[in-house]
Design a protein around this motif. Structure first.
Motif, short mmCIF file in Angstrom:
data_model
loop_
_atom_site.label_atom_id
_atom_site.label_comp_id
_atom_site.label_asym_id
_atom_site.label_seq_id
_atom_site.Cartn_x
_atom_site.Cartn_y
_atom_site.Cartn_z
N GLY A 3 0.82 -1.21 0.00
CA GLY A 3 0.00 0.00 0.00
C GLY A 3 0.85 1.25 0.00
N ASP A 4 1.94 1.25 0.80
CA ASP A 4 2.83 2.41 0.83
C ASP A 4 3.52 2.62 -0.52
OD1 ASP A 4 2.14 2.87 3.40
OD2 ASP A 4 4.03 2.23 4.30
N VAL A 5 3.94 1.52 -1.15
CA VAL A 5 4.58 1.62 -2.46
C VAL A 5 3.61 2.21 -3.48
CG1 VAL A 5 5.57 0.32 -4.38
CG2 VAL A 5 6.23 -0.23 -2.02
N GLY A 6 2.37 1.73 -3.45
CA GLY A 6 1.37 2.24 -4.37
C GLY A 6 1.10 3.71 -4.15
N ARG A 7 1.06 4.14 -2.89
CA ARG A 7 0.80 5.55 -2.61
C ARG A 7 1.99 6.43 -3.01
NH1 ARG A 7 -2.77 6.90 2.62
NH2 ARG A 7 -2.74 8.85 1.43
N LEU A 125 -1.68 12.38 -1.51
CA LEU A 125 -1.49 11.08 -2.14
C LEU A 125 -0.37 10.27 -1.47
CD1 LEU A 125 -1.73 11.99 -5.94
CD2 LEU A 125 -3.35 10.58 -4.65
N ALA A 126 0.47 10.95 -0.70
CA ALA A 126 1.62 10.29 -0.09
C ALA A 126 1.19 9.33 1.01
CB ALA A 126 2.57 11.33 0.48
N ARG A 133 8.63 14.22 2.49
CA ARG A 133 8.99 13.82 1.13
C ARG A 133 7.97 14.32 0.12
NH1 ARG A 133 10.47 7.63 0.18
NH2 ARG A 133 12.15 8.31 1.57
N ALA A 134 6.70 14.26 0.50
CA ALA A 134 5.65 14.72 -0.41
C ALA A 134 5.75 16.22 -0.66
CB ALA A 134 4.27 14.37 0.16
N THR A 135 6.10 16.98 0.37
CA THR A 135 6.29 18.42 0.19
C THR A 135 7.40 18.69 -0.80
OG1 THR A 135 5.55 18.84 2.45
CG2 THR A 135 6.78 20.59 1.36
N PHE A 136 8.48 17.88 -0.71
CA PHE A 136 9.57 18.03 -1.68
C PHE A 136 9.11 17.67 -3.09
CE2 PHE A 136 12.90 15.87 -4.14
CZ PHE A 136 13.68 16.97 -4.42
#
Length: 402
Positions: A3-7, A125-126, A133-136
Motif C-alpha cells: 500500500g505504501d509503495v502504491g501511494r 497522495l503520499a 517527502r511529499a512536500t519536496f
C-alpha cells in the motif's frame, strides 16, 4: 508495504502531472526574442506579456483558490490541464500580439488552478509519515517543471525547424498524456460539495497560520521576483549585452535557476525548516549581488552563478515557507492557505518585472536591473533579520500543537 509503495507511486505521478502543467508556463521564455522580431514589440511589451500570466494566476487564486477543497482535487486539475491545452493552441495559432496575451492569460489560469490544488493533492497522495517527502515532490515538481519549459523550448528552437510551433505541439501532447494519468489517480477530498459552495475568497488566514505566514510570504516574494526577472528579461540581456544568441543557452541559463531551486529544496532536510528560511534569504541576497555584478561588468559566468546561487536560496526559502504554512493549516483550509502564499509569490513574479520593463527605456536594461536588485536586496535583508530574531517553528512543533 504494498500500500505504501502504491501511494508513493501515485504521489510521484501526481507530481509528474504538476510538472507538465508548470512547464507550459515558462515554455515561451527563450522564444520572446523571436516573437519580438516577428511582431516588432518593445522590451516593455515583453514584460507585460509575461506578467499577464501572473495576473491570471492571482485572479484564479483569489476567486477559486479554495475550489478543490470543496469540489475535489481532480476536477480542478482537469480544468487546469484544459486551460494549459488552450494556451498551447493560442501560441500555435499566433499571428499577432493578441494571441500571445491570450496564451499567457490561459497559462496563468492553468497555473492558478494547479498551484494550491496540485500541491495539496500530491501531499495527500503520499503514504502516512511521508509528509516531508511529499512536500519536496510538490515543490520540486513545481520548480522542476518551470525549469524544463525554457530548456525544452530553447533546445527545440535552436536545433529543430519551426521553433515557434514545435515546443507547443510537444507540450500539447504531454498535457493529453497527463489528463489520462490524472483520470487514473484517486480523489483525496472525502466530502465533495457542489460547485455552488465555492465563493471568491478574501486574502485572509486562520489565526494559527498568521504567525508563520508573514516571514514565509516575504521570502517567497523575493524568490519569485528574482525568477520573474530571469524568466522575462535574461534572454534579452544575454543577446544585447553578452552577444549570446543561442536559444538553447538562454533556455539553459533560466532552467538552471529553477533546477537549483530544486537542489535548495533538497537541502532543507539537512538544514531544518527553522534555519532554511533565513539561509534561503542569505542565498537570495548572494544571488542578487552576483546578478548585479553580471549586469555591471557584462560577464556570463556571473549570470550563471547568480542563477545557481539565487536558485538554491529560493529553493531553501520556498520549501521552508510552504512546509510552515501547510503544517500550520487545517486539512480543510490547506489548499486555500497554500493559494494565499502563492498570491504573494506571484505578485513578486509580476509587479517587479513590469517595473523593470518600465525602467528599461529611460535607464536601459542594465540600469533597470540594478534598481530592481537594490529594492529586492533591501526587502530580503529585512525578512532575513526578522527570521533570525523570530524563527519559524519546525513542523514537529506545529504538529504538537494540533
Amino acid at each position: 508495504m504494498d500500500g505504501d509503495v502504491g501511494r508513493r507511486r501515485r504521489c510521484l505521478l501526481g507530481g509528474a502531472v504538476f510538472a507538465v502543467c508548470m512547464a507550459g508556463t515558462t515554455l515561451p521564455t527563450p522564444l520572446y526574442g523571436l516573437y519580438q522580431e516577428k511582431f516588432g514589440f518593445s522590451e516593455l511589451t515583453v514584460t507585460v506579456v509575461y506578467a499577464v500570466y501572473a495576473f491570471g494566476v492571482i485572479g484564479v487564486l483569489l476567486l477559486a483558490g479554495n475550489a478543490s477543497d470543496s469540489v475535489g482535487r481532480r476536477p480542478v486539475l482537469l480544468w487546469g490541464l484544459g486551460f494549459a491545452a488552450a494556451s498551447a493552441v493560442c501560441f500555435l495559432c499566433a499571428t499577432a500580439l493578441g494571441w500571445l496575451y491570450a496564451g499567457r492569460l490561459l497559462s496563468g489560469l492553468s497555473a492558478g488552478l494547479f498551484t494550491g490544488a496540485a500541491t495539496a493533492y500530491v501531499m495527500e497522495l503520499a503514504p502516512p509519515g511521508g509528509a516531508s517527502r511529499a512536500t519536496f515532490v510538490a515543490t520540486a515538481a513545481n520548480m522542476g517543471g518551470l525549469g524544463c519549459g525554457p530548456l525544452l523550448a530553447g533546445v527545440l528552437a535552436q536545433y529543430v525547424d519551426h521553433p515557434l510551433y514545435l515546443p507547443f505541439a510537444v507540450h500539447l501532447a504531454l498535457v493529453a498524456c497527463s489528463a489520462v494519468v490524472l483520470l487514473r489517480l484517486p480523489e483525496t477530498v472525502r466530502e465533495i460539495r457542489p460547485l455552488s459552495t465555492v465563493r471568491p475568497q478574501r486574502p485572509s488566514l486562520p489565526p494559527r497560520v498568521r504567525a508563520v505566514f508573514g516571514p514565509a510570504a516575504a521570502a517567497s516574494f523575493v524568490g519569485f521576483a528574482l525568477f520573474g526577472v530571469f524568466t522575462s528579461v535574461s534572454p534579452a540581456f544575454l543577446a544585447q549585452s553578452l552577444d549570446v544568441h543561442n536559444h538553447a543557452v538562454s533556455g539553459l541559463v533560466v532552467a538552471l535557476a529553477f533546477f537549483s531551486s530544486t537542489a535548495g529544496q533538497l537541502a532543507v532536510g539537512r538544514a531544518g525548516m527553522s534555519r532554511s528560511l533565513p539561509l534561503g534569504c542569505a542565498g537570495l541576497l548572494a544571488g542578487l549581488a552576483l546578478l548585479a555584478g553580471a549586469l555591471r561588468w557584462d560577464l556570463l559566468p556571473l549570470v550563471v552563478l547568480s542563477a545557481v546561487v539565487g536558485g538554491v536560496g529560493q529553493g531553501l526559502a520556498f520549501r521552508g515557507a510552504l512546509s510552515a504554512v501547510a503544517t500550520a493549516s487545517e486539512a480543510d483550509r490547506r489548499a486555500a492557505v497554500i493559494s494565499a502564499l502563492f498570491v504573494v509569490a506571484y505578485t513578486g513574479i509580476s509587479v517587479p518585472v513590469i517595473g523593470v520593463g518600465l525602467l528599461a527605456e529611460p535607464l536601459g536594461l542594465e540600469g533597470a536591473g540594478l534598481v530592481f536588485i537594490a529594492c529586492m536586496a533591501l526587502l530580503v535583508s529585512i525578512a532575513g533579520v526578522y527570521l533570525l530574531r523570530r524563527p519559524v517553528p519546525a513542523p514537529s512543533e506545529a504538529d504538537g500543537r494540533r
